[in-house]
Design a protein around this motif. Structure first.
Motif, PDB file in Angstrom:
ATOM      1  N   GLY A  36       0.909  -1.330   0.015  1.00  0.00           N
ATOM      2  CA  GLY A  36      -0.109  -0.078   0.149  1.00  0.00           C
ATOM      3  C   GLY A  36       0.925   1.240  -0.046  1.00  0.00           C
ATOM      4  N   ILE A  37       1.762   1.241   0.847  1.00  0.00           N
ATOM      5  CA  ILE A  37       2.799   2.679   0.830  1.00  0.00           C
ATOM      6  C   ILE A  37       3.659   2.578  -0.479  1.00  0.00           C
ATOM      7  N   THR A  38       3.979   1.750  -0.980  1.00  0.00           N
ATOM      8  CA  THR A  38       4.800   1.889  -2.152  1.00  0.00           C
ATOM      9  C   THR A  38       3.789   2.091  -3.380  1.00  0.00           C
ATOM     10  N   ILE A  46       9.656  -1.408  -3.025  1.00  0.00           N
ATOM     11  CA  ILE A  46       9.257  -2.308  -2.369  1.00  0.00           C
ATOM     12  C   ILE A  46       9.839  -2.754  -1.059  1.00  0.00           C
ATOM     13  N   ILE A  47      11.110  -2.689  -1.272  1.00  0.00           N
ATOM     14  CA  ILE A  47      11.886  -3.173   0.066  1.00  0.00           C
ATOM     15  C   ILE A  47      11.976  -1.880   1.019  1.00  0.00           C
ATOM     16  N   ASP A  48      11.978  -0.622   0.513  1.00  0.00           N
ATOM     17  CA  ASP A  48      11.672   0.510   1.467  1.00  0.00           C
ATOM     18  C   ASP A  48      10.425   0.437   2.047  1.00  0.00           C
ATOM     19  N   GLY A  49       9.404  -0.091   1.099  1.00  0.00           N
ATOM     20  CA  GLY A  49       7.973  -0.046   1.993  1.00  0.00           C
ATOM     21  C   GLY A  49       7.895  -1.116   2.918  1.00  0.00           C
ATOM     22  N   LEU A  50       8.586  -2.348   2.608  1.00  0.00           N
ATOM     23  CA  LEU A  50       8.643  -3.315   3.857  1.00  0.00           C
ATOM     24  C   LEU A  50       9.462  -3.043   5.025  1.00  0.00           C
ATOM     25  N   TRP A  51      10.569  -2.362   4.778  1.00  0.00           N
ATOM     26  CA  TRP A  51      11.433  -1.683   5.927  1.00  0.00           C
ATOM     27  C   TRP A  51      10.201  -0.641   6.605  1.00  0.00           C
ATOM     28  N   VAL A  66       9.970   7.725   5.221  1.00  0.00           N
ATOM     29  CA  VAL A  66       8.878   8.509   5.550  1.00  0.00           C
ATOM     30  C   VAL A  66       7.857   8.650   4.236  1.00  0.00           C
ATOM     31  N   PRO A  67       6.636   8.706   4.528  1.00  0.00           N
ATOM     32  CA  PRO A  67       5.749   9.010   3.420  1.00  0.00           C
ATOM     33  C   PRO A  67       5.765  10.603   3.095  1.00  0.00           C
ATOM     34  N   LEU A  74      -1.406   9.913   5.903  1.00  0.00           N
ATOM     35  CA  LEU A  74      -2.734   9.283   6.696  1.00  0.00           C
ATOM     36  C   LEU A  74      -2.552   7.752   6.756  1.00  0.00           C
ATOM     37  N   PHE A  75      -2.231   7.072   5.707  1.00  0.00           N
ATOM     38  CA  PHE A  75      -1.941   5.772   5.447  1.00  0.00           C
ATOM     39  C   PHE A  75      -1.049   5.420   6.777  1.00  0.00           C
TER      40      PHE A  75
END
Length: 128
Positions: A36-38, A46-51, A66-67, A74-75
């Motif tokens: 979702g964040i990616t 995706i690796i950054d998103g997993l981290w 950070v987003p 918000l997510f």
């Protein structure tokens, strides 16, 4: 008490309370939140998103990933709140089980002490 005994009791408790389902849910939640964040943050791999997902769910929040977008923030806030809930709920259950076990052991000890005081023997050496 040995470490082996404590670990055995801990794993038996996890099986008895169906914590394996919770761990499976947390794993799935980490994967979906990282996806979702990616999708919300275009420059995040995706690796950054997993981290980010693991760090955010455990409320460590290093700040290295950070987003940036408002929807991503918000997510991230919702993932943080859900992460606290997923950590707090099992912690409370484990603490309650630990307290119950300690109460049982205290009652068992006190019954042994009461028995020893009643018959005047402190050990079973008289039976040998």
């Amino acid at each position: 008490m040995g470490v082996k005994f404590l670990m055995r009791r801990f794993w038996n408790f996890l099986r008895r309370e169906n914590f394996h389902r919770l761990f499976l849910f947390i794993g799935i939640f980490i994967v979906f939140s990282s996806i979702g964040i990616t999708l919300l943050e275009k420059d995040m791999s995706i690796i950054d998103g997993l981290w980010w997902s693991i760090v955010t769910m455990t409320t460590v929040g290093y700040g290295d990933v950070v987003p940036v977008t408002p929807l991503g923030k918000l997510f991230g806030a919702s993932i943080t709140i859900l992460g606290v809930g997923m950590v707090a709920l099992p912690t409370g259950i484990l603490a309650s089980a630990f307290t119950t076990e300690m109460r049982k052991r205290r009652e068992q000890f006190m019954s042994h002490v009461d028995g020893a005081l009643a018959d005047g023997r402190l050990s079973n050496l008289d039976q040998l």
